[in-house]
Design a protein around this motif. Structure first.
Motif, PDB file in Angstrom:
ATOM      1  N   TRP A 104       0.847  -1.199   0.000  1.00 42.08           N
ATOM      2  CA  TRP A 104       0.000   0.000   0.000  1.00 42.08           C
ATOM      3  C   TRP A 104       0.882   1.249   0.000  1.00 42.08           C
ATOM      4  O   TRP A 104       0.681   2.164  -0.799  1.00 42.08           O
ATOM      5  N   ALA A 105       1.870   1.284   0.876  1.00 43.76           N
ATOM      6  CA  ALA A 105       2.777   2.433   0.966  1.00 43.76           C
ATOM      7  C   ALA A 105       3.599   2.579  -0.313  1.00 43.76           C
ATOM      8  O   ALA A 105       3.779   3.694  -0.817  1.00 43.76           O
ATOM      9  N   ARG A 106       4.094   1.481  -0.847  1.00 43.03           N
ATOM     10  CA  ARG A 106       4.877   1.526  -2.095  1.00 43.03           C
ATOM     11  C   ARG A 106       4.060   2.063  -3.261  1.00 43.03           C
ATOM     12  O   ARG A 106       4.599   2.669  -4.180  1.00 43.03           O
ATOM     13  N   ALA A 107       2.749   1.830  -3.220  1.00 44.73           N
ATOM     14  CA  ALA A 107       1.867   2.332  -4.291  1.00 44.73           C
ATOM     15  C   ALA A 107       1.562   3.820  -4.108  1.00 44.73           C
ATOM     16  O   ALA A 107       0.898   4.417  -4.960  1.00 44.73           O
ATOM     17  N   GLY A 108       2.058   4.402  -3.010  1.00 40.08           N
ATOM     18  CA  GLY A 108       1.849   5.831  -2.768  1.00 40.08           C
ATOM     19  C   GLY A 108       0.434   6.166  -2.339  1.00 40.08           C
ATOM     20  O   GLY A 108      -0.004   7.317  -2.480  1.00 40.08           O
TER      21      GLY A 108
END
Length: 113
Positions: A104-108
């Motif tokens: 989720w975080a990597r997808a911004g």
């Protein structure tokens, strides 16, 4: 053209982008975070509900059966266990967030910190 080389989610998984799209479309999702309280306090998805995996079987009555449940953890392992537990308890519309909060975080995508 070469999308067949890209790893596709399993049928019982959903990607972070797909969750965000469903939320944007107004679909009723119950975002169930099964991490520990400390992990949740560090960062979590807006409007997610914390029920640590170790407490999940005792708190099933608080989880709606009329929404799509998205099980969330750090990387997708604990939430996979939670999703299986929910299915065995009679919940039919349960998906595991593929890659967890890390993906989720990597997808911004938005996080509450």
């Amino acid at each position: 053209m070469f999308n067949f080389f890209r790893a596709q989610p399993k049928q019982d998984e959903i990607t972070p982008v797909e969750v965000q799209q469903r939320l944007a479309q107004g679909e009723r999702l119950y975002l169930l975070d099964v991490r520990e309280r400390e992990e949740y306090a560090e960062a979590h998805i807006p409007d997610s509900v914390l029920i640590p995996l170790g407490q999940l079987s005792r708190k099933l009555s608080s989880i709606p059966k009329d929404a799509t449940i998205i099980a969330i953890c750090r990387s997708g392992n604990r939430s996979g266990v939670a999703a299986d537990l929910l299915r065995r308890a009679g919940y039919s519309n349960v998906l595991n967030l593929r890659g967890g909060i890390i993906a989720w975080a990597r997808a911004g995508l938005p996080l509450v910190m």
